[in-house]
Design an enzyme around this catalytic site. Sequence first.
Site, PDB file in Angstrom:
ATOM      1  N   HIS A 118       0.824  -1.219   0.000  1.00  0.00           N
ATOM      2  CA  HIS A 118       0.000   0.000   0.000  1.00  0.00           C
ATOM      3  C   HIS A 118       0.854   1.263   0.000  1.00  0.00           C
ATOM      4  CE1 HIS A 118      -3.410  -2.585   1.874  1.00  0.00           C
ATOM      5  NE2 HIS A 118      -3.444  -2.611   0.571  1.00  0.00           N
ATOM      6  N   ASN A 213      -1.736 -13.532  15.917  1.00  0.00           N
ATOM      7  CA  ASN A 213      -2.790 -12.525  16.082  1.00  0.00           C
ATOM      8  C   ASN A 213      -3.455 -12.799  17.426  1.00  0.00           C
ATOM      9  OD1 ASN A 213      -5.091 -10.799  15.764  1.00  0.00           O
ATOM     10  ND2 ASN A 213      -4.897 -10.995  13.535  1.00  0.00           N
TER      11      ASN A 213
END
Length: 247
Positions: A118, A213
């Site tokens: 990105h 996570n």
Amino acid sequence: MNIYQEAAKHIIDSRYCVAFTGAGISVESGIPPFRGRNGLWNKYDPRSFEIDYFLQNSARSWEIIRDIFYDLFGQVHPNTAHYALAEMEKRGLLKSVITQNIDNLHKDAGNKEVYEFHGSLKEIICLGCEQKVNVAQVDMNRLPPTCLMCGGLMKPDVVFFGEAIPKHAASRSIDAAQKADCMILIGTTGTVAPANMIPSRAKAGGTTIIEINPDPSEYTNRITDIFIRDNATKAMEHLMDAINELN
Ligand code: APR
């Protein structure tokens, strides 16, 4: 064998291990995630990061981007998890990092092969002549910045919603996903396309997926082989300990 030793064995035995990271790896450096508890999208409207909104409201969009990202950018530092990935690359255990993050922290930590899917906040780009300059040259009190070469509107060199992924990052990331026989996912919900197809692409080719996570993601019950339910820094500390024991 505990979960860290299992993950460490896959990494050490792998031929081509890559990391795929999201906002979660930078949370313990002080950068809030986009979603979940105190996620940025709970406070700010993601529409201000759509390219059409930016083109019509560039001053307002720049002010929001400054408040969310640039007030922090350069003030935050890599954490143990970023440094662990840099150490793994140095030892030849990790070929590259594919990151959705724009905070530059993987490069700050020392990783050389970093594909910024990105883009990065580090530079701004002119929409007229594509001239890039370091964001340090921008006067954040005089927004939006315009290009010294052609007078065009300048924007952060990051991918806005509705914009294409940088060609180099896309091709290197897909190539890495196809070559990988081990991929470590750290701190991503897996909700944003097309970035989120990278781990699925790897899995389709038989890659072992290790996920770190504190909460389950879109990947956990679908493609993850080894799920380490913990924060990135603690998980990477234990993983490095297990690697050091085995290596
Ligand atoms: N350690 C590891 N993971 C964490 C931590 C932590 N300390 N804290 C939170 N997380 C996890 C959350 O459980 C969540 O799965 O990080 C993830 C953050 O999710 P998102 O904010 O959605 O970040 P990400 O998946 O990178 O978003 C992808 O969305 O808005 C776009 O362009 C933006 O690149 C971003 C993309």
